[in-house]
Design a protein around this motif. Structure first.
Motif, PDB file in Angstrom:
ATOM      1  N   SER A   1      37.281  33.174  47.973  1.00 30.46           N
ATOM      2  CA  SER A   1      38.545  33.040  47.830  1.00 30.46           C
ATOM      3  C   SER A   1      39.003  31.738  47.455  1.00 30.46           C
ATOM      4  O   SER A   1      40.045  31.243  46.622  1.00 30.46           O
ATOM      5  CB  SER A   1      39.537  33.747  48.933  1.00 30.46           C
ATOM      6  N   CYS A   2      38.545  30.625  48.166  1.00 33.61           N
ATOM      7  CA  CYS A   2      38.989  29.119  48.024  1.00 33.61           C
ATOM      8  C   CYS A   2      37.955  28.615  47.193  1.00 33.61           C
ATOM      9  O   CYS A   2      38.370  27.642  46.456  1.00 33.61           O
ATOM     10  CB  CYS A   2      39.179  28.663  49.211  1.00 33.61           C
ATOM     11  N   HIS A   3      36.733  28.942  47.194  1.00 38.50           N
ATOM     12  CA  HIS A   3      35.481  27.985  46.787  1.00 38.50           C
ATOM     13  C   HIS A   3      35.157  28.558  45.135  1.00 38.50           C
ATOM     14  O   HIS A   3      34.394  27.927  44.630  1.00 38.50           O
ATOM     15  CB  HIS A   3      34.543  28.007  47.569  1.00 38.50           C
ATOM     16  N   ALA A   4      35.286  29.843  44.759  1.00 42.72           N
ATOM     17  CA  ALA A   4      35.300  30.228  43.484  1.00 42.72           C
ATOM     18  C   ALA A   4      36.238  29.585  42.463  1.00 42.72           C
ATOM     19  O   ALA A   4      37.427  29.274  43.178  1.00 42.72           O
ATOM     20  CB  ALA A   4      35.108  31.468  43.087  1.00 42.72           C
ATOM     21  N   ALA A   5      35.918  29.308  41.337  1.00 50.82           N
ATOM     22  CA  ALA A   5      36.856  28.571  40.333  1.00 50.82           C
ATOM     23  C   ALA A   5      38.146  29.750  40.420  1.00 50.82           C
ATOM     24  O   ALA A   5      37.993  30.702  40.026  1.00 50.82           O
ATOM     25  CB  ALA A   5      36.271  28.228  39.089  1.00 50.82           C
ATOM     26  N   PRO A   6      39.389  29.035  40.049  1.00 50.75           N
ATOM     27  CA  PRO A   6      40.587  29.791  40.175  1.00 50.75           C
ATOM     28  C   PRO A   6      40.412  30.855  39.118  1.00 50.75           C
ATOM     29  O   PRO A   6      40.044  30.504  37.835  1.00 50.75           O
ATOM     30  CB  PRO A   6      41.638  28.712  39.726  1.00 50.75           C
ATOM     31  N   GLY A   7      40.837  31.993  39.283  1.00 48.05           N
ATOM     32  CA  GLY A   7      40.889  33.135  38.141  1.00 48.05           C
ATOM     33  C   GLY A   7      39.457  33.695  38.042  1.00 48.05           C
ATOM     34  O   GLY A   7      39.345  34.693  37.264  1.00 48.05           O
ATOM     35  N   SER A   8      38.558  33.284  38.918  1.00 54.07           N
ATOM     36  CA  SER A   8      37.290  33.982  38.503  1.00 54.07           C
ATOM     37  C   SER A   8      37.163  35.437  39.052  1.00 54.07           C
ATOM     38  O   SER A   8      37.759  35.757  39.991  1.00 54.07           O
ATOM     39  CB  SER A   8      36.108  33.291  39.675  1.00 54.07           C
ATOM     40  N   ARG A   9      36.282  36.256  38.378  1.00 58.52           N
ATOM     41  CA  ARG A   9      36.202  37.733  38.680  1.00 58.52           C
ATOM     42  C   ARG A   9      34.564  37.861  38.626  1.00 58.52           C
ATOM     43  O   ARG A   9      33.931  37.348  38.086  1.00 58.52           O
ATOM     44  CB  ARG A   9      36.899  38.415  37.604  1.00 58.52           C
ATOM     45  N   ASP A  10      34.443  39.236  39.324  1.00 54.34           N
ATOM     46  CA  ASP A  10      33.158  39.641  39.398  1.00 54.34           C
ATOM     47  C   ASP A  10      32.098  38.663  39.799  1.00 54.34           C
ATOM     48  O   ASP A  10      32.308  37.990  40.640  1.00 54.34           O
ATOM     49  CB  ASP A  10      32.687  40.458  37.945  1.00 54.34           C
TER      50      ASP A  10
ATOM     51  N   ALA B   1      32.306  26.820  42.758  1.00 57.43           N
ATOM     52  CA  ALA B   1      32.428  25.316  42.121  1.00 57.43           C
ATOM     53  C   ALA B   1      33.772  24.671  42.738  1.00 57.43           C
ATOM     54  O   ALA B   1      33.873  23.763  42.603  1.00 57.43           O
ATOM     55  CB  ALA B   1      32.678  25.615  40.617  1.00 57.43           C
ATOM     56  N   GLY B   2      34.579  25.404  43.392  1.00 57.86           N
ATOM     57  CA  GLY B   2      35.888  24.767  43.916  1.00 57.86           C
ATOM     58  C   GLY B   2      36.852  24.556  42.941  1.00 57.86           C
ATOM     59  O   GLY B   2      36.683  25.122  41.923  1.00 57.86           O
ATOM     60  N   GLY B   3      37.715  23.923  43.394  1.00 61.16           N
ATOM     61  CA  GLY B   3      38.908  23.753  42.331  1.00 61.16           C
ATOM     62  C   GLY B   3      40.215  24.360  42.794  1.00 61.16           C
ATOM     63  O   GLY B   3      41.175  24.120  42.185  1.00 61.16           O
ATOM     64  N   VAL B   4      40.204  25.317  43.637  1.00 60.64           N
ATOM     65  CA  VAL B   4      41.569  26.059  43.933  1.00 60.64           C
ATOM     66  C   VAL B   4      42.529  25.005  44.696  1.00 60.64           C
ATOM     67  O   VAL B   4      42.170  24.264  45.576  1.00 60.64           O
ATOM     68  CB  VAL B   4      41.267  27.268  44.878  1.00 60.64           C
ATOM     69  N   ARG B   5      43.698  24.926  44.318  1.00 61.77           N
ATOM     70  CA  ARG B   5      44.601  24.081  45.202  1.00 61.77           C
ATOM     71  C   ARG B   5      45.356  24.807  45.770  1.00 61.77           C
ATOM     72  O   ARG B   5      46.081  25.943  45.500  1.00 61.77           O
ATOM     73  CB  ARG B   5      45.465  23.412  43.913  1.00 61.77           C
TER      74      ARG B   5
ATOM     75  N   VAL C   1      42.062  38.904  49.086  1.00 58.87           N
ATOM     76  CA  VAL C   1      41.351  39.051  50.255  1.00 58.87           C
ATOM     77  C   VAL C   1      40.573  40.643  50.356  1.00 58.87           C
ATOM     78  O   VAL C   1      39.561  40.932  50.716  1.00 58.87           O
ATOM     79  CB  VAL C   1      42.411  39.184  51.256  1.00 58.87           C
ATOM     80  N   ILE C   2      41.192  41.658  49.400  1.00 55.02           N
ATOM     81  CA  ILE C   2      40.749  43.074  49.509  1.00 55.02           C
ATOM     82  C   ILE C   2      39.438  42.865  48.737  1.00 55.02           C
ATOM     83  O   ILE C   2      38.560  43.536  48.741  1.00 55.02           O
ATOM     84  CB  ILE C   2      41.736  43.973  48.584  1.00 55.02           C
ATOM     85  N   ARG C   3      39.245  41.918  47.652  1.00 53.48           N
ATOM     86  CA  ARG C   3      37.976  41.884  46.961  1.00 53.48           C
ATOM     87  C   ARG C   3      36.905  41.486  47.892  1.00 53.48           C
ATOM     88  O   ARG C   3      35.853  41.679  47.603  1.00 53.48           O
ATOM     89  CB  ARG C   3      38.346  41.003  45.747  1.00 53.48           C
ATOM     90  N   ASN C   4      37.184  40.803  48.806  1.00 54.89           N
ATOM     91  CA  ASN C   4      36.297  40.399  49.894  1.00 54.89           C
ATOM     92  C   ASN C   4      36.256  41.517  50.783  1.00 54.89           C
ATOM     93  O   ASN C   4      34.907  42.111  50.944  1.00 54.89           O
ATOM     94  CB  ASN C   4      36.922  39.343  50.690  1.00 54.89           C
ATOM     95  N   THR C   5      37.051  42.101  51.299  1.00 54.88           N
ATOM     96  CA  THR C   5      36.938  43.345  52.618  1.00 54.88           C
ATOM     97  C   THR C   5      36.527  44.634  51.927  1.00 54.88           C
ATOM     98  O   THR C   5      35.714  45.178  52.583  1.00 54.88           O
ATOM     99  CB  THR C   5      38.221  43.714  53.335  1.00 54.88           C
ATOM    100  N   SER C   6      36.709  44.836  50.638  1.00 55.01           N
ATOM    101  CA  SER C   6      36.062  45.908  49.867  1.00 55.01           C
ATOM    102  C   SER C   6      34.560  45.795  49.813  1.00 55.01           C
ATOM    103  O   SER C   6      33.741  46.804  49.748  1.00 55.01           O
ATOM    104  CB  SER C   6      36.443  46.144  48.601  1.00 55.01           C
ATOM    105  N   GLN C   7      33.958  44.578  49.995  1.00 55.65           N
ATOM    106  CA  GLN C   7      32.391  44.703  49.883  1.00 55.65           C
ATOM    107  C   GLN C   7      31.755  44.742  51.467  1.00 55.65           C
ATOM    108  O   GLN C   7      30.693  44.665  51.509  1.00 55.65           O
ATOM    109  CB  GLN C   7      32.205  42.947  49.635  1.00 55.65           C
TER     110      GLN C   7
END
Length: 295
Positions: A53-62, A69-73, A269-275
């Motif tokens: 949620s924080c450490h994938a690049a903003p807007g990343s999917r799948d 890569a980080g970058g979330v502000r 968050v749901i993208r995480n908990t669904s896993q």
């Protein structure tokens, strides 16, 4: 003159004592030496901890969410924090970290260089992580794609840009005790571990005071969005009156009992908990039904 010298020595002694008391704490590498991480178990820790949620690049999917890569502000009253690269790249990411380095970061808020981390990194919750879960998480992180994206500095004004002050903040506000205690079932204990620990739900759903300290007397009672847009909802039984089954379903599909769907930050968050496996979502629901009601 002698009195001034004595006063100066006393001030220096107090300052030195303060620096010693608030020094960054590191994990004992020797105590972790025999731990072997398992990447399969580590993936479960990864999703429970919401790392993407924080450490994938903003807007990343799948699959792109696994490139950390980080970058979330994160905009706050103290300035803007920028999530770092935690991919296994050896220089731009954390590929060169030892298990003790990762454990120190997660459970003590201390960098490999021995510096305090800002609490925008929710180490006050991750402090509950077991050493085995940290070892498993590291094993999984090491399997992910590396990224050479350079880290960006946080954008903080004085005095919040002075990391030395974070030792004092940890002393005043770095509370890491369990917030829900008493006779808990094994399922509720697992839920507590996921909510208060890995899932760090209280970092957003609990209001904070003027120095950013969680108001634990109002645990999970919601409050202003730290980014300044809207509010974070109260998820104690006073407001969240869904059944445990409804809560577990929401954490799986994102659909509410009224057939509305999660939006904004909660959708991520749901993208995480669904896993997570069904039993973990049921454990979270069981814990939330035990949380004290706060109006």
């Amino acid at each position: 003159m002698r009195r001034m010298l004595a006063l100066g020595l006393a001030v220096a002694a107090v300052a030195a004592a303060g620096l010693w008391i608030t020094r960054p704490e590191r994990s004992d590498a020797a105590a972790l030496a025999d731990l072997a991480g398992d990447a399969t178990r580590g993936e479960r820790v990864f999703w429970a901890g919401g790392c993407a949620s924080c450490h994938a690049a903003p807007g990343s999917r799948d699959e792109a969410r696994l490139v950390l890569a980080g970058g979330v502000r994160l905009s706050t009253a103290f300035g803007t924090f920028v999530a770092p690269n935690i991919s296994p790249h050896p220089t731009q990411g954390i590929g060169g970290w030892s298990l003790a380095d990762l454990d120190s970061a997660l459970r003590h808020g201390t960098s490999p260089e021995g510096r305090h981390y800002y609490p925008s990194f929710p180490w006050t919750s991750y402090a509950h992580a077991t050493p085995q879960d940290v070892a498993d998480l590291k094993a999984f992180l090491d399997t992910l794609p590396p990224s050479d994206r350079p880290n960006e500095p946080h954008e903080l004004s004085f005095p919040f840009d002075q990391r030395l002050l974070l030792g004092g903040w940890k002393l005043l506000a770095g509370e890491t005790r369990w917030l829900v205690e008493g006779e808990l079932t094994p399922e509720e204990e697992r839920g507590r571990y996921l909510v208060e620990g890995l899932g760090h739900c209280g970092e957003c759903h609990t209001p904070r005071d003027g120095i950013g300290r969680r108001e634990t007397a109002r645990w999970l009672a919601g409050g202003p969005n730290p980014e300044g847009r809207g509010t974070i909802p109260n998820i104690t039984p006073a407001k969240l009156d869904w059944s445990a089954a409804d809560i577990a379903e929401y954490l799986s599909s994102g659909f509410t009992p009224d057939y509305d769907s999660a939006g904004g930050q909660m959708a991520d968050v749901i993208r995480n908990t669904s896993q997570l496996p069904d039993e973990d979502r049921r454990a979270i629901a069981a814990y939330l039904k035990r949380v004290p009601s706060v109006e």
